[in-house]
Design an enzyme around this catalytic site. Structure first.
Site, PDB file in Angstrom:
ATOM      1  CB  SER A 160      -3.065   3.002  -6.623  1.00  0.00           C
ATOM      2  OG  SER A 160      -3.720   3.864  -5.717  1.00  0.00           O
ATOM      3  CE  LYS A 210      -5.552   1.655  -3.866  1.00  0.00           C
ATOM      4  NZ  LYS A 210      -4.732   0.954  -2.857  1.00  0.00           N
ATOM      5  CE  LYS A 229      -4.839   5.732  -2.777  1.00  0.00           C
ATOM      6  NZ  LYS A 229      -4.726   4.960  -1.525  1.00  0.00           N
ATOM      7  CG  ASP A 271      -7.393   2.790  -0.724  1.00  0.00           C
ATOM      8  OD1 ASP A 271      -7.999   2.818   0.369  1.00  0.00           O
ATOM      9  OD2 ASP A 271      -6.153   2.745  -0.814  1.00  0.00           O
ATOM     10  CD  GLU A 331      -6.831  -0.423  -0.311  1.00  0.00           C
ATOM     11  OE1 GLU A 331      -6.982  -0.480  -1.548  1.00  0.00           O
ATOM     12  OE2 GLU A 331      -5.724  -0.227   0.212  1.00  0.00           O
ATOM     13  CG  ASP A 355      -4.001  -0.202   3.313  1.00  0.00           C
ATOM     14  OD1 ASP A 355      -3.068  -0.552   4.050  1.00  0.00           O
ATOM     15  OD2 ASP A 355      -3.832   0.663   2.413  1.00  0.00           O
ATOM     16  CE  LYS A 405      -0.511  -0.043   1.258  1.00  0.00           C
ATOM     17  NZ  LYS A 405      -1.114   1.208   1.731  1.00  0.00           N
ATOM     18  N   GLY A 421       0.959  -1.122  -2.030  1.00  0.00           N
ATOM     19  CA  GLY A 421       2.199  -0.404  -2.336  1.00  0.00           C
ATOM     20  C   GLY A 421       2.236   0.918  -1.604  1.00  0.00           C
TER      21      GLY A 421
HETATM   22  O1  OSB Z   1      -3.665   3.301   0.753  1.00  0.00           O
HETATM   23  O2  OSB Z   1      -2.861   1.932  -0.611  1.00  0.00           O
HETATM   24  C1  OSB Z   1      -2.803   3.026  -0.057  1.00  0.00           C
HETATM   25  C2  OSB Z   1       0.104   5.049  -1.495  1.00  0.00           C
HETATM   26  C3  OSB Z   1       0.601   5.628  -0.349  1.00  0.00           C
HETATM   27  C4  OSB Z   1      -0.032   5.387   0.849  1.00  0.00           C
HETATM   28  C5  OSB Z   1      -1.159   4.555   0.906  1.00  0.00           C
HETATM   29  C6  OSB Z   1      -1.646   3.957  -0.231  1.00  0.00           C
HETATM   30  C7  OSB Z   1      -1.028   4.241  -1.476  1.00  0.00           C
HETATM   31  C8  OSB Z   1      -1.511   3.734  -2.746  1.00  0.00           C
HETATM   32  C9  OSB Z   1      -0.520   3.653  -3.890  1.00  0.00           C
HETATM   33  O3  OSB Z   1      -2.651   3.461  -2.973  1.00  0.00           O
HETATM   34  C10 OSB Z   1      -0.044   2.261  -4.115  1.00  0.00           C
HETATM   35  C11 OSB Z   1       1.158   2.206  -5.028  1.00  0.00           C
HETATM   36  O4  OSB Z   1       0.980   2.273  -6.246  1.00  0.00           O
HETATM   37  O5  OSB Z   1       2.302   2.107  -4.531  1.00  0.00           O
HETATM   38 MG    MG Z   2      -4.996   1.633   0.833  1.00  0.00          MG
END
Ligand code: OSB
Ligand code: MG
Length: 368
Positions: free
Chosen positions: A135, A161, A163, A188, A213, A238, A262, A290
């Site tokens: 991510s 992925k 953001k 995402d 996402e 999510d 998650k 994650g």
């Molecule tokens: O939205 O998936 C998410 C991290 C913290 C809070 C929300 C998210 C995330 C990530 C990182 O996208 C995922 C990871 O590498 O742990």
């Molecule tokens: Mg997410």
């Protein structure tokens, strides 16, 4: 099994690079670790909550409070304790999924360590290694983003992925596609858009993303269903998915065709497995999300990601994507995969000296 005491340990783990999302920027993780001391074994649960209630309603000090005040006394009163009983005992308490997940995971770890059984074997892992994605946070510039993505692809990550948020969406996606060709790519939004942005989000369609996402608010399931009729890119949820029941409803309403699982968000690994099962029954693929976990949280996530309907690479990245020094032996990427631990419980142990180094407070709660 009987819960005799719990250690609430706070650690501070600097991230190797700032991680920016539409809900804020993190430069370090302030993590609550729950250590369950039972009459048969000890177990660890890593709490996923962030310091502020901006990803979800939970936050790390709030988790510690609800555990101390309500959840620990309730679970300690259970005589025939196992991980299943934790969910049952805590079901009268509403919400607080991350707090429930951390405690249930610690009890499950203790139970499995006592039985000499691994998380993977207990959950139903079908493979011994899982494919990994990464991510990638919002950056200040496109060249910086391309450097970061190029570095991850060189390391072997099988899926990227990005953001996104308004002002950082079509252009970064276009730039990554132009530079890196048909790499597996998804985005995402962490709820940064509105249904009225549907035509804008449809501009992502030509880039053949695996999914988008959580574009809309957590409670906007119908909005996602409407968006899914305008946008060709598959919608993945999510934040909106807080249980197997909410997953079934979102699928039935046409709000998503893929689900990010998650465990922290749904109250633990037992409910996460039920989310997996309900999605499998509907032909909806899942992948493991994650929360920037240490090796303790990662061990359990990697075990979950080995279940058969986890058909897309997860945000289960290697330790060095997050931390220069992990508190467990590091998870290392091998050919784009992480190995599923096979030892009892989580199959990993925090290094005592490293753990002390990053600890900011310890609270021992006697429950006898
Ligand atoms: O939205 O998936 C998410 C991290 C913290 C809070 C929300 C998210 C995330 C990530 C990182 O996208 C995922 C990871 O590498 O742990
Ligand atoms: Mg997410």
């Amino acid at each position: 099994m009987k819960l005799e005491a719990v250690e609430l340990r706070r650690i501070r783990m600097p991230l190797v690079a700032p991680f920016r999302t539409s809900f804020g920027s993190q430069t370090a993780r302030d993590i609550l670790l729950v250590r369950a001391r039972t009459d048969v074994a000890e177990g660890w649960g890593e709490c996923a909550a962030l310091p502020d209630p901006r990803y979800s309603a939970e936050y790390v000090d709030g988790v510690a409070d609800v555990l101390r005040r309500f959840f620990l006394p309730a679970v300690a009163a259970a005589t025939d304790l196992d991980a299943n009983a934790v969910g049952r005992v805590l079901s009268p308490f509403l919400g607080h999924f991350m707090a429930k997940a951390a405690l249930e995971t610690a009890v499950l770890d203790a139970e499995l360590r006592a039985d000499g059984r691994s998380f993977g074997s207990f959950l139903g892992a079908a493979v011994d290694r899982v494919p990994c994605g990464v991510s990638v946070g919002i950056m200040d510039s496109i060249p910086e983003l391309l450097d970061a993505v190029g570095g991850y692809l060189d390391q072997g990550y099988l899926r990227i992925k990005l953001k996104i948020e308004p002002g950082w969406d079509v252009e970064p996606v276009r730039a990554v596609r132009e530079r890196f060709g048909d790499v597996a790519l998804q985005v995402d939004a962490n709820t940064a858009y509105a249904v009225s942005d549907a035509r804008h989000l449809a501009r992502l369609d030509p880039f053949e993303l695996l999914l988008i996402e959580q574009p809309l608010d957590e409670d906007d399931v119908l909005g996602h269903a409407e968006l899914a009729r305008t946008v060709r890119t598959p919608i993945c949820l999510d934040e909106s998915i807080t249980s197997a029941r909410s997953a079934a409803a979102a699928i039935r309403l046409g709000a998503c065709s893929i689900v990010n699982v998650k465990p922290a968000r749904v109250g633990g690994y037992l409910e996460a497995r039920r989310v997996h099962d309900v999605c499998a029954a509907h032909g909806v693929p899942v992948w493991c999300g994650g929360m920037l976990e240490t090796g303790l949280g990662r061990a359990a996530n990697v075990a979950l990601a080995a279940l058969p309907n986890f058909t897309l690479p997860g945000d289960t990245s290697a330790s060095d994507r997050y931390y220069a020094t992990d508190i467990t032996p590091p998870f290392r990427l091998d050919d784009g995969h992480l190995r599923v631990p096979t030892g009892p419980g989580l199959g990993v142990e925090p290094d005592a000296a490293l753990l002390e180094e990053v600890t900011t407070s310890v609270e021992e709660i006697d429950l006898r």
